[in-house]
Design an enzyme around this catalytic site. Structure first.
Site, mmCIF file in Angstrom:
data_model
loop_
_atom_site.group_PDB
_atom_site.id
_atom_site.type_symbol
_atom_site.label_atom_id
_atom_site.label_comp_id
_atom_site.label_asym_id
_atom_site.label_seq_id
_atom_site.Cartn_x
_atom_site.Cartn_y
_atom_site.Cartn_z
ATOM 1 N N SER A 9 24.391 -6.487 -0.119
ATOM 2 C CA SER A 9 23.504 -5.456 0.449
ATOM 3 C C SER A 9 24.306 -4.259 0.976
ATOM 4 O O SER A 9 23.845 -3.110 0.889
ATOM 5 C CB SER A 9 22.593 -6.036 1.530
ATOM 6 O OG SER A 9 23.315 -6.368 2.689
ATOM 7 N N ASN A 10 25.498 -4.492 1.494
ATOM 8 C CA ASN A 10 26.337 -3.347 1.895
ATOM 9 C C ASN A 10 26.801 -2.567 0.671
ATOM 10 O O ASN A 10 26.888 -1.341 0.705
ATOM 11 C CB ASN A 10 27.530 -3.820 2.720
ATOM 12 C CG ASN A 10 27.156 -4.039 4.168
ATOM 13 O OD1 ASN A 10 26.933 -3.089 4.905
ATOM 14 N ND2 ASN A 10 27.025 -5.299 4.566
ATOM 15 N N MET B 243 34.503 -12.669 0.656
ATOM 16 C CA MET B 243 34.786 -13.823 1.516
ATOM 17 C C MET B 243 36.101 -14.518 1.151
ATOM 18 O O MET B 243 36.135 -15.712 0.890
ATOM 19 C CB MET B 243 33.615 -14.816 1.444
ATOM 20 C CG MET B 243 32.278 -14.200 1.822
ATOM 21 S SD MET B 243 32.258 -13.497 3.487
ATOM 22 C CE MET B 243 32.155 -15.008 4.421
ATOM 23 N N ARG B 244 37.159 -13.749 1.099
ATOM 24 C CA ARG B 244 38.482 -14.312 0.856
ATOM 25 C C ARG B 244 39.432 -13.830 1.944
ATOM 26 O O ARG B 244 39.394 -12.640 2.298
ATOM 27 C CB ARG B 244 39.057 -13.829 -0.493
ATOM 28 C CG ARG B 244 38.221 -14.144 -1.695
ATOM 29 C CD ARG B 244 38.282 -15.591 -2.088
ATOM 30 N NE ARG B 244 39.614 -16.030 -2.473
ATOM 31 C CZ ARG B 244 39.958 -17.323 -2.538
ATOM 32 N NH1 ARG B 244 39.099 -18.253 -2.221
ATOM 33 N NH2 ARG B 244 41.178 -17.669 -2.922
ATOM 34 N N HIS C 144 32.643 -5.606 9.217
ATOM 35 C CA HIS C 144 32.572 -6.900 9.904
ATOM 36 C C HIS C 144 31.380 -6.885 10.864
ATOM 37 O O HIS C 144 31.189 -5.912 11.605
ATOM 38 C CB HIS C 144 33.868 -7.141 10.689
ATOM 39 C CG HIS C 144 33.863 -8.447 11.411
ATOM 40 N ND1 HIS C 144 34.085 -9.648 10.758
ATOM 41 C CD2 HIS C 144 33.620 -8.768 12.711
ATOM 42 C CE1 HIS C 144 34.001 -10.639 11.629
ATOM 43 N NE2 HIS C 144 33.721 -10.124 12.817
ATOM 44 N N THR D 131 44.307 -4.931 7.702
ATOM 45 C CA THR D 131 45.720 -5.229 7.923
ATOM 46 C C THR D 131 45.888 -6.748 7.789
ATOM 47 O O THR D 131 44.906 -7.446 7.543
ATOM 48 C CB THR D 131 46.178 -4.773 9.325
ATOM 49 O OG1 THR D 131 45.337 -5.411 10.284
ATOM 50 C CG2 THR D 131 46.111 -3.272 9.481
ATOM 51 N N ASP E 164 40.393 -9.436 10.419
ATOM 52 C CA ASP E 164 39.477 -8.639 11.256
ATOM 53 C C ASP E 164 40.216 -7.931 12.404
ATOM 54 O O ASP E 164 39.687 -7.801 13.503
ATOM 55 C CB ASP E 164 38.336 -9.513 11.814
ATOM 56 C CG ASP E 164 37.539 -10.192 10.715
ATOM 57 O OD1 ASP E 164 37.369 -9.570 9.650
ATOM 58 O OD2 ASP E 164 37.098 -11.333 10.916
#
Ligand code: GRF
Length: 195
Positions: A16-17, A94-95, A113, A145, A149
């Protein structure tokens, strides 16, 4: 005509993003265009959305690489480069990344996030915010980085936590802000960086 920077969007799920970024990029005055949508999951629903929008897509299944995260990332990196993308936007990718991909795209890789970082890094942020009794919650766009997060914050959007909120109602309120924030922050980033 505005110059549009080519970007790659990395997804793992519903996207969706990604869709919000696609819609932004369709505007003639928006300073980015999508060169590639890449998923580590061949069955990610977002891939279909991207194809329907006429975008170039690729799935590079991490499962084929076993525990060798870096080998997978080398393929991902090669696909991004082949597309001509200059910026990478993680959007529900999701990694956990290895230093290889992080260092290769340092300063040119953004993530969204669903919390007001540094509060609630990692997964299950809405549950964590409710459980902690947070009065406010939200989302963050940051540079990627090596710490998960942890990169420099480029922008945040805040929502109140309401007394009758469930995980789902809170998640939905945050998600609406994510869809507004990501395109807005990317635009500012591209314009101020003169990429
Ligand atoms: C979003 O909440 C994003 O902040 C997080 O993963 C979720 C992805 O959702 N990183 P979607 O695939 O963009 O719908």
């Amino acid at each position: 005509m505005i110059q549009k920077t080519p970007i790659a969007i990395l997804i793992s799920g519903r996207g969706s993003n990604m869709r919000a970024l696609i819609e932004a990029c369709e505007r003639p005055d928006y300073p980015a265009r999508i060169a590639l949508v890449l998923s580590n999951r061949p069955d990610a629903a977002g891939l279909e959305v991207a194809r329907a929008a006429g975008l170039q897509t690729i799935a590079i299944d991490h499962k084929s690489f076993g525990k060798d995260r870096e080998a997978h990332e080398h393929k991902v990196d090669a696909a991004i480069r082949a597309s001509g993308a200059e910026i990478v936007c993680l959007a529900g990718y999701m990694r956990v990344l290895t230093p290889f991909l992080v260092n290769t795209w340092e300063g040119r890789m953004l993530n969204i996030h669903p919390s007001l970082l540094p509060a609630f890094p990692g997964l299950h942020t809405h549950e964590a915010a409710l459980t902690a009794g947070a009065k406010e919650h939200g989302c963050t766009v940051h540079l990627v980085t090596s710490g998960v997060d942890e990169g420099p914050v480029l922008g945040q959007a805040r929502v109140p936590v309401l007394a009758n909120d469930t995980f789902d109602t809170l998640a939905a309120r945050v998600l609406e802000e994510e869809h507004r924030l990501y395109p807005e922050v990317l635009q500012k980033y591209l314009v101020t960086k003169h990429i």
